[in-house]
Design an enzyme around this catalytic site. Structure first.
Site, short mmCIF file in Angstrom:
data_model
loop_
_atom_site.label_atom_id
_atom_site.label_comp_id
_atom_site.label_asym_id
_atom_site.label_seq_id
_atom_site.Cartn_x
_atom_site.Cartn_y
_atom_site.Cartn_z
N HIS A 181 33.06 40.71 51.10
CA HIS A 181 34.53 40.62 51.09
C HIS A 181 34.96 39.21 50.65
O HIS A 181 35.82 39.07 49.78
CB HIS A 181 35.06 40.95 52.49
CG HIS A 181 36.54 40.78 52.66
ND1 HIS A 181 37.42 41.84 52.71
CD2 HIS A 181 37.31 39.66 52.81
CE1 HIS A 181 38.65 41.39 52.88
NE2 HIS A 181 38.62 40.07 52.95
N GLU A 182 34.36 38.20 51.24
CA GLU A 182 34.76 36.83 50.89
C GLU A 182 34.38 36.49 49.45
O GLU A 182 35.13 35.84 48.72
CB GLU A 182 34.12 35.83 51.86
CG GLU A 182 34.58 35.99 53.31
CD GLU A 182 36.10 35.94 53.47
OE1 GLU A 182 36.75 35.22 52.70
OE2 GLU A 182 36.62 36.65 54.34
N TYR A 237 48.59 35.75 47.08
CA TYR A 237 48.23 36.17 48.44
C TYR A 237 49.47 36.33 49.31
O TYR A 237 49.66 35.65 50.32
CB TYR A 237 47.25 35.17 49.04
CG TYR A 237 46.43 35.75 50.17
CD1 TYR A 237 45.54 36.79 49.94
CD2 TYR A 237 46.55 35.27 51.46
CE1 TYR A 237 44.80 37.34 50.96
CE2 TYR A 237 45.80 35.81 52.50
CZ TYR A 237 44.92 36.85 52.23
OH TYR A 237 44.19 37.39 53.26
N ASP A 268 51.74 37.32 58.59
CA ASP A 268 50.52 37.68 57.86
C ASP A 268 50.77 37.67 56.34
O ASP A 268 50.32 38.57 55.63
CB ASP A 268 50.02 39.06 58.35
CG ASP A 268 48.71 39.50 57.72
OD1 ASP A 268 47.89 38.63 57.37
OD2 ASP A 268 48.51 40.72 57.56
N HIS A 311 47.15 42.03 55.49
CA HIS A 311 46.06 42.76 56.14
C HIS A 311 46.54 44.09 56.72
O HIS A 311 45.72 44.89 57.17
CB HIS A 311 45.43 41.93 57.26
CG HIS A 311 44.69 40.73 56.80
ND1 HIS A 311 45.27 39.49 56.70
CD2 HIS A 311 43.39 40.57 56.39
CE1 HIS A 311 44.37 38.62 56.27
NE2 HIS A 311 43.23 39.25 56.07
ZN ZN Z 1 40.26 38.73 53.04
#
Ligand code: ZN
Length: 447
Positions: free
Chosen positions: A168-169, A183, A265, A270
């Protein structure tokens, strides 16, 4: 400032790095002060890293980019002491060896299936650090390297344990070098979702599974057995991964009907990532074969193609995946439809909303003099051409919880039967400023 200027003067978010643990969980487990300290540390490190060429050189092995796993020794200096390089044997340190196995497998999947040479597609060496901090409950990509904490052992296990955390990272690093999805909001949720998609692809590949056999869990095993959880997220059934007296209930959503408008968030990145996550899972299973060779290749083509701008919304990204799907276009289109996303062109709206009808009321209140001005139009008869603008400015608009600045105007847009959309003047989008100007008259959007 004119309305034309406003269109290009959207509030600019500072770049944010991904942390594997969403902010509400981090705050619950570690407390808000620790979370703030972490944020400050990460920002400082990213700034330092940007000034130097931080990735250390290491011996490359044939067939793949070089990597080095470092040991931070429970400190927070990065990258720490080199512990294992590509081609070297196991060290006996579980976290070091898990990170080594994870990066080897991740680089191999991207190279063998997607034809990508490291995260930058130019063979960049990969730097990883384990044993970061003391009881550190997170993993992240800081713009130059991957970092993993050991977890506190009470709520979280070590972050190298589920291999999909590492993938994921790493996928965030790939996104940064490709579509560079902002983001925040829908593009941020897409950034999160793409990272989860490739994470699940890697896990299934290591288990030798077809898409239909995958469990689609992200971060399985990251919680200690004391927590009532199957994983951190469930791509097939968003919102069902955990339900625990201490850490709460998985808040993810899996359909546009449940889309969460929030400023927390980073705009629910998320939370709403559950929607494109489920679309990926549905597409992968419908296409058949392995997840990475089917839906994975299609999502990767969209991510690296020209049709996904940094501010892409779900509809734009969905359209890019349909366009890249070839003979699987119908399956991909159907997957998005089942989560309430209608693939649309770049900058497309929340396509689930119907064409606006009835009366539109625009109100401007507040300001130094405290006056309220308002005007109404009938969208069916007065100006049918306003439909697209109203769709963009009102029906597809995220609501803003941000308080208005002193003496600033607040605009309220209301379409018959819908909830009012209130926007402080400094947060007006270009389409909202344009709509206000057209309904209230010229001069009203001067800032
Ligand atoms: Zn992430």
């Amino acid at each position: 400032m004119t309305s034309r200027d406003l269109r290009t003067a959207a509030p600019h978010d500072p770049p944010r790095r991904c942390a594997f643990i969403p902010p509400w969980l981090a705050e619950l487990v570690d407390g808000p002060q620790q979370v703030e300290r972490d944020e400050a540390l990460r920002r400082a490190r990213a700034q330092r890293a940007a000034r130097t060429t931080a990735v250390p050189t290491a011996g490359a092995v044939a067939g793949g980019p070089a990597w080095t796993v470092h040991d931070a020794g429970s400190g927070t200096s990065l990258p720490g002491t080199p512990a294992r390089r590509a081609g070297e044997p196991e060290t006996g340190d579980v976290a070091v060896d898990e990170a080594a196995d994870g990066i080897t497998a991740t680089l191999a999947m991207f190279a063998d299936v997607l034809g990508r040479d490291s995260h930058d597609d130019a063979g960049a060496p990969v730097s990883l650090t384990v044993h970061y901090g003391s009881s550190y409950n997170n993993a992240f990509w800081d713009g130059t390297q991957l970092v993993f904490g050991d977890g506190d052992g009470r709520v979280f296990e070590r972050f190298t344990k589920p291999v999909d955390v590492l993938a994921h990272e790493f996928a965030h690093a790939v996104v940064e070098h490709t579509a560079d999805l902002t983001y925040s909001g829908q593009s941020g949720a897409l950034n999160e979702s793409v990272a989860d998609a490739f994470a699940s692809c890697l896990k299934q590949r290591l288990l030798g599974q077809q898409a239909a056999d995958g469990d689609w869990l992200i971060g399985e095993g990251i919680f200690t057995p004391a927590v009532r959880a199957r994983a951190l997220r469930d791509m097939a059934a968003p919102g069902t991964a955990y339900d625990d007296p201490e850490v709460g209930t998985d808040p993810q959503v899996g359909h546009m009907d449940d889309y969460v408008d929030t400023t927390a968030d980073n705009g629910g990145v998320h939370l709403n990532s559950g929607i494109p996550n489920k679309a990926f899972q549905l597409a992968a299973v419908a296409i058949g074969g392995t997840a990475v060779e089917g839906a994975g290749r299609i999502w990767y083509a969209a991510l690296t193609g020209a049709d996904v701008p940094p501010d892409a919304d779900f509809a734009a990204f969905a359209a890019a995946t349909v366009a890249a799907a070839g003979s699987h276009a119908d399956a991909v289109q159907e997957a998005w439809a089942r989560v309430g996303v209608e693939p649309g062109r770049r900058g497309g709206e929340r396509a689930v909303d119907p064409q606006p009808r009835g009366r539109l009321r625009v109100e401007r209140s507040g300001g130094f003099a405290g006056r309220t001005e308002s005007a109404e139009v009938d969208l069916d008869t007065d100006d049918p051409d306003l439909g697209d603008l109203v769709q963009q400015a009102v029906l597809s608009s995220p609501t803003h919880d941000a308080p208005p600045k002193p003496d600033m105007f607040v605009y309220t847009f209301t379409v018959d039967g819908g909830a009012p959309v209130r926007v402080p003047e400094h947060l007006l989008t270009g389409s909202q400023a344009e709509l206000a100007r057209r309904i209230l008259g010229s001069g009203t959007t001067e800032v």
